[in-house]
Design an enzyme around this catalytic site. Structure first.
Site, mmCIF file in Angstrom:
data_model
loop_
_atom_site.group_PDB
_atom_site.id
_atom_site.type_symbol
_atom_site.label_atom_id
_atom_site.label_comp_id
_atom_site.label_asym_id
_atom_site.label_seq_id
_atom_site.Cartn_x
_atom_site.Cartn_y
_atom_site.Cartn_z
ATOM 1 N N GLU A 1 0.860 -1.175 0.000
ATOM 2 C CA GLU A 1 0.000 0.000 0.000
ATOM 3 C C GLU A 1 0.896 1.224 0.000
ATOM 4 O OE1 GLU A 1 -1.569 -0.979 3.731
ATOM 5 O OE2 GLU A 1 -3.254 -2.113 2.933
ATOM 6 N N TYR B 1 7.752 1.586 -7.805
ATOM 7 C CA TYR B 1 6.990 0.323 -7.844
ATOM 8 C C TYR B 1 6.619 -0.035 -9.283
ATOM 9 C CZ TYR B 1 6.590 1.262 -2.843
ATOM 10 O OH TYR B 1 6.853 1.534 -1.528
#
Length: 157
Positions: free
Chosen positions: A105, A117
């Site tokens: 998250e 990411y």
């Protein structure tokens, strides 16, 4: 900058707690971090500079073949030097060898983390409304799926 990744141990705890307090509005306590050190389902990696300075750390938890990136935190003075990327690559190599997927998250406003990411093959898979209550900010959910070959395999540098 030269640095190395090492398994985090008790000697890193004071620096990790200081870093938590420096960068997070809701820092984890020394007790939480110490408990994680002795949890067989958690892996903690510390980044150390050439002189032994604590640059940051990362934590992944795993249950069976499901992994969760709990956090990567780098001291602000050492950011943008590849430290977080190397920590994440280490966890991805572990994931390719042992996990079906790795989830995480991230605050929707954390553009540098999101870019990292995505660069390393994570795909956005959802959103948690107002997950970060301190700022009424959503969390974006990302996953690297190793079982389906959707994430790119990461080679050591």
């Amino acid at each position: 900058m030269k640095y190395q990744l090492v398994p985090m141990d008790r000697s890193h705890l004071p620096a990790a707690v200081r870093l938590e307090r420096q960068v997070f509005s809701r820092p984890w306590s020394a007790r939480i971090l110490e408990d994680a050190l002795y949890n067989p389902q958690v892996s903690l990696v510390a980044a150390q500079g050439a002189q032994g300075e604590f640059l940051g750390y990362g934590m992944v938890s795993a249950v069976l073949d499901e992994g969760c990136l709990e956090k990567i935190v780098v001291d602000p003075q050492y950011r943008r030097q590849g430290v977080a990327e190397e920590i994440l690559k280490a966890f991805l190599r572990f994931g390719w060898a042992h996990l079906a997927f790795l989830t995480l998250e991230v605050r929707e406003s954390n553009a540098p983390a999101i870019a990292l990411y995505q660069k390393l093959g994570f795909q956005e898979v959802g959103r948690r409304k107002n997950y970060y209550t301190d700022l009424s900010e959503d969390a974006l959910l990302f996953t690297a799926d190793f079982s389906a070959g959707k994430a790119q395999e990461v080679q050591p540098c």
